[in-house]
Write a protein that holds these residues in place. Structure first.
Motif, PDB file in Angstrom:
ATOM      1  N   ASN A  45     127.430 -14.318  13.776  1.00  0.00           N
ATOM      2  CA  ASN A  45     126.188 -15.077  13.869  1.00  0.00           C
ATOM      3  C   ASN A  45     126.016 -15.934  12.620  1.00  0.00           C
ATOM      4  OD1 ASN A  45     125.287 -13.279  11.918  1.00  0.00           O
ATOM      5  ND2 ASN A  45     123.386 -12.772  12.956  1.00  0.00           N
ATOM      6  N   VAL A  46     124.987 -16.781  12.644  1.00  0.00           N
ATOM      7  CA  VAL A  46     124.714 -17.692  11.545  1.00  0.00           C
ATOM      8  C   VAL A  46     123.225 -17.662  11.246  1.00  0.00           C
ATOM      9  CG1 VAL A  46     124.632 -20.135  10.869  1.00  0.00           C
ATOM     10  CG2 VAL A  46     126.673 -19.206  11.976  1.00  0.00           C
ATOM     11  N   HIS A  47     122.875 -17.612   9.964  1.00  0.00           N
ATOM     12  CA  HIS A  47     121.477 -17.724   9.548  1.00  0.00           C
ATOM     13  C   HIS A  47     121.298 -18.990   8.733  1.00  0.00           C
ATOM     14  CE1 HIS A  47     121.237 -13.084   9.858  1.00  0.00           C
ATOM     15  NE2 HIS A  47     120.618 -13.611  10.890  1.00  0.00           N
ATOM     16  N   VAL A  48     120.187 -19.666   8.944  1.00  0.00           N
ATOM     17  CA  VAL A  48     119.826 -20.833   8.141  1.00  0.00           C
ATOM     18  C   VAL A  48     118.623 -20.462   7.278  1.00  0.00           C
ATOM     19  CG1 VAL A  48     119.158 -23.259   8.138  1.00  0.00           C
ATOM     20  CG2 VAL A  48     120.676 -22.392   9.935  1.00  0.00           C
ATOM     21  N   TRP A  49     118.762 -20.697   5.971  1.00  0.00           N
ATOM     22  CA  TRP A  49     117.698 -20.431   5.013  1.00  0.00           C
ATOM     23  C   TRP A  49     117.187 -21.740   4.441  1.00  0.00           C
ATOM     24  CZ3 TRP A  49     116.284 -15.344   3.389  1.00  0.00           C
ATOM     25  CH2 TRP A  49     117.061 -14.315   3.929  1.00  0.00           C
ATOM     26  N   THR A  50     115.893 -21.795   4.142  1.00  0.00           N
ATOM     27  CA  THR A  50     115.318 -22.987   3.516  1.00  0.00           C
ATOM     28  C   THR A  50     114.558 -22.585   2.248  1.00  0.00           C
ATOM     29  OG1 THR A  50     113.337 -22.864   4.906  1.00  0.00           O
ATOM     30  CG2 THR A  50     115.141 -24.283   5.667  1.00  0.00           C
ATOM     31  N   ARG A  51     114.512 -23.526   1.314  1.00  0.00           N
ATOM     32  CA  ARG A  51     113.873 -23.270   0.026  1.00  0.00           C
ATOM     33  C   ARG A  51     112.632 -24.127  -0.153  1.00  0.00           C
ATOM     34  NH1 ARG A  51     114.078 -25.766  -4.922  1.00  0.00           N
ATOM     35  NH2 ARG A  51     115.680 -27.209  -4.148  1.00  0.00           N
ATOM     36  N   SER A  52     111.561 -23.503  -0.649  1.00  0.00           N
ATOM     37  CA  SER A  52     110.361 -24.213  -1.083  1.00  0.00           C
ATOM     38  C   SER A  52     110.080 -23.768  -2.513  1.00  0.00           C
ATOM     39  CB  SER A  52     109.167 -23.890  -0.182  1.00  0.00           C
ATOM     40  OG  SER A  52     107.990 -24.509  -0.670  1.00  0.00           O
ATOM     41  N   GLY A  53     110.266 -24.660  -3.471  1.00  0.00           N
ATOM     42  CA  GLY A  53     110.155 -24.257  -4.863  1.00  0.00           C
ATOM     43  C   GLY A  53     111.244 -23.273  -5.217  1.00  0.00           C
ATOM     44  N   SER A  54     110.874 -22.066  -5.595  1.00  0.00           N
ATOM     45  CA  SER A  54     111.865 -21.029  -5.918  1.00  0.00           C
ATOM     46  C   SER A  54     111.913 -19.929  -4.866  1.00  0.00           C
ATOM     47  CB  SER A  54     111.546 -20.418  -7.291  1.00  0.00           C
ATOM     48  OG  SER A  54     110.250 -19.832  -7.281  1.00  0.00           O
ATOM     49  N   THR A  55     111.356 -20.201  -3.681  1.00  0.00           N
ATOM     50  CA  THR A  55     111.308 -19.191  -2.621  1.00  0.00           C
ATOM     51  C   THR A  55     112.217 -19.582  -1.465  1.00  0.00           C
ATOM     52  OG1 THR A  55     109.020 -18.627  -3.171  1.00  0.00           O
ATOM     53  CG2 THR A  55     109.825 -17.964  -0.991  1.00  0.00           C
ATOM     54  N   TRP A  56     113.148 -18.685  -1.133  1.00  0.00           N
ATOM     55  CA  TRP A  56     114.034 -18.885   0.018  1.00  0.00           C
ATOM     56  C   TRP A  56     113.532 -18.060   1.198  1.00  0.00           C
ATOM     57  CZ3 TRP A  56     117.970 -22.264   0.686  1.00  0.00           C
ATOM     58  CH2 TRP A  56     118.482 -22.899  -0.457  1.00  0.00           C
ATOM     59  N   THR A  57     113.510 -18.698   2.386  1.00  0.00           N
ATOM     60  CA  THR A  57     113.020 -18.053   3.602  1.00  0.00           C
ATOM     61  C   THR A  57     113.995 -18.322   4.740  1.00  0.00           C
ATOM     62  OG1 THR A  57     110.740 -18.477   2.894  1.00  0.00           O
ATOM     63  CG2 THR A  57     111.080 -17.868   5.209  1.00  0.00           C
ATOM     64  N   GLU A  58     114.275 -17.295   5.539  1.00  0.00           N
ATOM     65  CA  GLU A  58     115.128 -17.513   6.705  1.00  0.00           C
ATOM     66  C   GLU A  58     114.400 -18.410   7.711  1.00  0.00           C
ATOM     67  OE1 GLU A  58     116.910 -15.148  10.531  1.00  0.00           O
ATOM     68  OE2 GLU A  58     116.633 -13.988   8.683  1.00  0.00           O
ATOM     69  N   GLN A  59     115.027 -19.510   8.079  1.00  0.00           N
ATOM     70  CA  GLN A  59     114.422 -20.433   9.030  1.00  0.00           C
ATOM     71  C   GLN A  59     114.803 -20.095  10.466  1.00  0.00           C
ATOM     72  OE1 GLN A  59     115.707 -24.701   9.140  1.00  0.00           O
ATOM     73  NE2 GLN A  59     113.513 -25.136   8.929  1.00  0.00           N
ATOM     74  N   GLN A  60     116.068 -19.723  10.689  1.00  0.00           N
ATOM     75  CA  GLN A  60     116.494 -19.451  12.062  1.00  0.00           C
ATOM     76  C   GLN A  60     117.747 -18.587  12.074  1.00  0.00           C
ATOM     77  OE1 GLN A  60     116.227 -22.847  14.625  1.00  0.00           O
ATOM     78  NE2 GLN A  60     117.669 -22.036  16.130  1.00  0.00           N
ATOM     79  N   ASP A  61     117.782 -17.666  13.022  1.00  0.00           N
ATOM     80  CA  ASP A  61     118.964 -16.862  13.335  1.00  0.00           C
ATOM     81  C   ASP A  61     119.634 -17.524  14.535  1.00  0.00           C
ATOM     82  OD1 ASP A  61     120.817 -15.013  14.254  1.00  0.00           O
ATOM     83  OD2 ASP A  61     119.463 -13.311  14.181  1.00  0.00           O
ATOM     84  N   ILE A  62     120.838 -18.053  14.330  1.00  0.00           N
ATOM     85  CA  ILE A  62     121.564 -18.725  15.415  1.00  0.00           C
ATOM     86  C   ILE A  62     122.600 -17.760  15.962  1.00  0.00           C
ATOM     87  CG2 ILE A  62     122.969 -20.707  16.066  1.00  0.00           C
ATOM     88  CD1 ILE A  62     121.790 -22.223  13.707  1.00  0.00           C
ATOM     89  N   SER A  63     122.410 -17.338  17.193  1.00  0.00           N
ATOM     90  CA  SER A  63     123.308 -16.363  17.812  1.00  0.00           C
ATOM     91  C   SER A  63     124.512 -17.049  18.440  1.00  0.00           C
ATOM     92  CB  SER A  63     122.557 -15.575  18.896  1.00  0.00           C
ATOM     93  OG  SER A  63     121.461 -14.880  18.345  1.00  0.00           O
ATOM     94  N   ASN A  64     125.575 -16.296  18.550  1.00  0.00           N
ATOM     95  CA  ASN A  64     126.789 -16.783  19.200  1.00  0.00           C
ATOM     96  C   ASN A  64     126.498 -17.094  20.668  1.00  0.00           C
ATOM     97  OD1 ASN A  64     129.365 -17.209  20.217  1.00  0.00           O
ATOM     98  ND2 ASN A  64     130.261 -15.425  19.220  1.00  0.00           N
ATOM     99  N   PRO A  65     126.777 -18.323  21.132  1.00  0.00           N
ATOM    100  CA  PRO A  65     126.548 -18.640  22.546  1.00  0.00           C
ATOM    101  C   PRO A  65     127.432 -17.837  23.482  1.00  0.00           C
ATOM    102  CG  PRO A  65     126.800 -20.639  21.230  1.00  0.00           C
ATOM    103  CD  PRO A  65     127.221 -19.492  20.373  1.00  0.00           C
ATOM    104  N   LEU A  66     128.552 -17.308  22.964  1.00  0.00           N
ATOM    105  CA  LEU A  66     129.471 -16.521  23.774  1.00  0.00           C
ATOM    106  C   LEU A  66     129.408 -15.053  23.358  1.00  0.00           C
ATOM    107  CD1 LEU A  66     132.554 -18.943  23.663  1.00  0.00           C
ATOM    108  CD2 LEU A  66     130.759 -18.820  25.399  1.00  0.00           C
TER     109      LEU A  66
END
Length: 289
Positions: free
Chosen positions: A224-245
């Motif tokens: 799987n893949v996770h996308v994280w985003t940063r605001s200032g010095s804080t990182w937050t998981e934006q989305q969990d991308i699951s395997n289509p297969l």
């Protein structure tokens, strides 16, 4: 480009590579290079890197750098190399580093370290040792990524077993000028399992505001893949991308555009590539082949 005579084909020349955005600077890792002292004695597989510069169509060796400070066998300096887009900031990993800097005795087995270098003119200087390892075989920085502007970085804690053997985790660092400061340690996404090696594939956009984490071993190799985003010095998981297969090591490699709004995801087990694009904070698959 080839290694110097001191480095042999067994030294893993080009075990890692990175290039500046303008194509004028290239860094090559030689993780199994030996250190040969002035008295002829050597320490095996301490590792080294080569830095090349281009003038017109010609490349020349700017500098060969060995593992700083105490060198020890199988430290593997150069396991990973990451160069900023302007070619003036560099991080180099030594994932098997395990020496006590004070005594030279084996201690903290394979904790791992990364080293920060900056360039002024044609001179490279090591300005920081990033020692994020915390347990035997944690191998801090085995996989790592650097933002294009050289101000944000992320490191995989490959051997982190918090939550189960081989779970893995990631740690984020930030800098304006000078040294990196740790802003988040040993974190994982919303879905993980023991044995994942979370953070085995990492990529960052230019400004270090979006980070992509591929975990191809997740769920017995489904990935799987996770996308994280940063605001200032804080990182937050934006989305969990699951395997289509149902199989396929989704996340076997990942990369991201400079603006952070498109990612490419490899799935080596199913011989496929996926393209995802972000719109209003939502990632959607737009192509696969």
């Amino acid at each position: 480009l080839q290694p110097q005579a001191a480095d042999t084909p067994n030294d893993a020349f080009a075990s890692s590579i990175s290039m500046s955005g303008n194509g004028m600077t290239a860094v090559v890792g030689v993780k199994d290079a030996d250190h040969i002292a002035g008295d002829g004695t050597f320490t095996g597989q301490t590792g080294a890197i080569y830095i090349y510069s281009r003038s017109g169509s010609s490349w020349s060796l700017q500098e060969r750098i060995e593992m700083p400070s105490i060198r020890h066998q199988t430290g593997k300096f150069g396991t990973a190399v990451n160069l900023s887009r302007d070619g003036n900031v560099l991080i180099v990993n030594s994932q098997a580093h395990n020496l006590n800097p004070a005594s030279g005795a084996i201690l903290n087995y394979r904790y791992g370290k990364s080293y920060l270098y900056t360039r002024s003119g044609t001179t490279w200087s090591q300005i920081q040792t990033i020692a994020g390892g915390f347990a035997d075989d944690s191998r801090f920085g085995y996989y790592q990524a650097l933002s294009g502007d050289g101000k944000q970085s992320v490191f995989c804690n490959w051997g982190d077993s918090n939550g189960g053997s081989g779970t893995g985790s990631i740690s984020f660092y930030s800098r304006t000028t000078g040294n990196f400061t740790n802003i988040a340690s040993r974190i994982k996404g919303s879905t993980w399992m023991a044995g994942d090696r979370y953070g085995e594939r990492l990529a960052m956009d230019y400004a270090g505001e979006t980070c992509v984490v591929g975990t191809p071993l997740y769920d017995s190799g489904k990935g799987n893949v996770h996308v994280w985003t940063r605001s200032g010095s804080t990182w937050t998981e934006q989305q969990d991308i699951s395997n289509p297969l149902s199989t396929g090591s989704f996340g076997s490699d990942v990369d991201i555009t400079s603006d952070g709004n498109m990612i490419i995801i490899g799935a080596s087990g199913s011989n496929r590539i996926y393209i995802y694009e972000r719109n209003s904070g939502i990632w959607t698959e737009t192509a696969s082949f």
